[in-house]
Scaffold this active site. Structure first.
Site, short mmCIF file in Angstrom:
data_model
loop_
_atom_site.label_atom_id
_atom_site.label_comp_id
_atom_site.label_asym_id
_atom_site.label_seq_id
_atom_site.Cartn_x
_atom_site.Cartn_y
_atom_site.Cartn_z
N MET A 183 -1.46 -1.70 -1.66
CA MET A 183 -0.38 -1.86 -0.63
C MET A 183 0.92 -1.25 -1.11
SD MET A 183 -1.10 -3.54 2.23
CE MET A 183 -1.95 -4.90 2.56
N ALA A 219 -1.98 -10.38 -7.01
CA ALA A 219 -3.37 -10.14 -6.30
C ALA A 219 -3.47 -8.80 -6.40
CB ALA A 219 -3.60 -11.09 -5.19
N PHE A 220 -4.75 -8.29 -6.28
CA PHE A 220 -5.16 -7.08 -6.45
C PHE A 220 -4.49 -6.19 -5.36
CE2 PHE A 220 -8.45 -4.66 -4.07
CZ PHE A 220 -8.96 -5.71 -3.32
N LYS A 221 -4.45 -6.68 -4.25
CA LYS A 221 -3.97 -6.13 -2.99
C LYS A 221 -2.69 -5.06 -3.26
CE LYS A 221 -6.90 -8.35 0.35
NZ LYS A 221 -7.52 -9.02 -0.70
N ASP A 222 -1.78 -5.78 -3.98
CA ASP A 222 -0.77 -5.06 -4.43
C ASP A 222 -0.99 -3.43 -4.76
OD1 ASP A 222 1.13 -7.10 -3.95
OD2 ASP A 222 0.87 -8.09 -5.91
#
Ligand SMILES: *Cc1c(COP(=O)(O)O)cnc(C)c1O
Length: 475
Positions: free
Chosen positions: A117, A111-114
């Site tokens: 993060m 998911a794009f949070k990676d």
């Protein structure tokens, strides 16, 4: 580059000083004292860089206090082939009807949070080592944010993660992803209750200043400015890749529009920072699901957040947000960076539950380039099906919200990019509903579902949580 608060109450501070906190002591949000800008020639000189190289250039405009070689080492580690095995880190894929997908979900948790993060994990470890501090991240998750934080912080020195999740309310996939981690510094806690109970526990312990200080508690939530900064990079990358095929003398005037599936307004705010940096972005299109407080705001100028009880549980769950924590950063720009006026609006918000900028609504599009739209469950199903029929590509429900709204905002001659925010394998139910079969699981995901899980079950009890953290916090 210095950083200040939207409400005027923060001494100008350096990037590494604000990395641990997105919230300023006056209750406002930390923002750059001046948004960085580069000229067209500089932008063009970045064309040959790989993703980590580009990230170094872009982030260095914000993180001016971190020596360049150190920043480059962090970006190389964050955007390594191990973390992002797909060639180029962020692939662009053409769909039908003039729409191109920007693949932001190639990282460890799909998911794009990676994207942000992983950089935050590297930069936090770096700053903590230099200042001799430690950080115990306390968070609550109903899905994606918790796992992205755990994968970014696992095994890092001077960091531990205490992640609360609601018992029995996570998908099999989400449980496996978080609970299969075996790193000593990752602590998964399944609370007897719902997500709001988890969040209340976090608030209670974070509000206990003595406990918070004693155990160096912190968060890595979506208002973290390190995340916002790292997200700016892929907007630059998207424009560079979209313009690779354009004749060099026409590139400076070559504009793209980008549609962003939105929840907390973090991702699309980064897009606006990229536009200010000098990237030729024409429209930033905000896509909402049924929780369309932000679409209402951009169409009417009236901002009226909804309560948790009035937030629908939808099939694009990572966008089920009715109070967008990053919006304050946009309003700050809208009121000309006038902290007094901003504080006035927030007072109005707390007294009346809304504020009204309808007399300025025309500026949202004309001056800032924003547009918006809403997508529903039926739209997601129809869009997943239509894209699959036309191109053979399966998209996830959040990206489907984006594609649906993007189609309503296309303009002749302006390429429309849609940010793909998650992989479809994470959301089998709606994919089955749309296509009759789930998206195939990559091999390593199938293997992950079989691994032993490590989680501590706990009553909804702040005392028990305090004791658990006191015993395991890193110092
Ligand atoms: C977090 C998330 C979003 C929303 O991003 P914001 O930065 O909160 O606007 C959209 N889609 C997915 C899959 C997410 O995980």
């Amino acid at each position: 580059m210095q950083f200040i608060s939207t409400r005027g109450g923060l001494e100008p501070s350096e990037f590494s000083a604000i990395l641990l906190e997105g919230l300023a002591p006056d209750g406002g949000l930390v923002v750059p004292a001046e948004l960085p800008r580069v000229d067209a020639a500089t932008l063009e000189s970045w064309r040959s860089l790989d993703y980590a190289g580009l990230a170094t250039e872009v982030i260095s405009r914000f993180a001016t206090d971190i020596p360049r070689a150190d920043l480059e080492a962090m970006c190389r580690a964050a955007y390594s082939a191990e973390n992002f095995p797909t060639e180029g880190v962020v692939p662009l894929t053409e769909l039908d009807g003039g729409i191109t997908l920007v693949g932001l979900s190639e990282g460890p948790t799909f998911a794009f949070k990676d994207m942000a993060m992983q950089f935050l994990g590297q930069s936090l470890e770096y700053v903590l080592a230099r200042t001799g501090r430690a950080l115990n991240v306390l968070g609550a998750t109903s899905g994606d944010t918790g796992s992205a934080a755990e994968y970014a912080l696992r095994g890092k020195d001077r960091v531990a993660v205490f992640m609360l999740s609601p018992q029995g309310r996570m998908s099999a996939f989400q449980r496996a992803q978080m609970y299969s981690l075996t790193d000593d510094n990752i602590h998964n806690i399944a609370v007897e209750g719902v997500f709001d109970d988890c969040q209340n526990l976090v608030k209670e312990l974070s509000g206990d200043l003595a406990f918070k200080q004693q155990h160096q508690l912190g968060t890595v939530n979506s208002i973290n400015l390190g995340r916002i900064t790292a997200q700016t990079v892929y907007y630059v990358w998207s424009w560079l890749r979209a313009s690779d095929a354009v004749a060099p003398e026409q590139r400076a005037g070559f504009e793209i529009s980008v549609t962003v599936p939105s929840g907390n307004f973090g991702n699309i705010l980064s897009g606006w920072y990229a536009k200010q940096l000098g990237v030729p972005l024409r429209r930033l299109v905000l896509a909402a699901n049924e929780n369309n407080v932000l679409d209402d705001f951009f169409r009417t100028g009236v901002y009226r957040p909804r309560s948790a009880a009035n937030t629908h549980a939808t099939s694009s769950p990572s966008m089920d947000i009715s109070k967008a924590s990053n919006l304050e950063r946009f309003i700050f720009e809208l009121v000309g960076r006038d902290a007094d006026r901003l504080r006035g609006l927030w007072t109005e918000l707390s007294e009346r539950g809304e504020f009204d900028l309808s007399h300025e609504q025309a500026r949202f599009a004309d001056e800032f380039g924003f547009a918006s739209g809403t997508s529903t469950h039926a739209d997601r199903v129809a869009t997943i099906r239509a894209v699959h029929e036309a191109t053979g590509v399966t998209i996830d429900p959040h990206t489907a919200d984006g594609v649906k709204v993007a189609r309503e905002h296309q303009e002749a001659g302006v390429p429309m990019l849609v940010l793909e925010t998650a992989q479809p394998a994470k959301f089998p139910e709606i994919v089955v509903e749309a296509l009759g079969a789930a998206a195939p699981l990559p091999d390593d995901l199938a293997a992950m579902l079989e691994l032993p899980q490590h989680v501590t079950e706990m009553a909804d009890d702040a005392e028990a949580l305090r004791a658990f953290i006191a015993e395991r916090a890193t110092a």
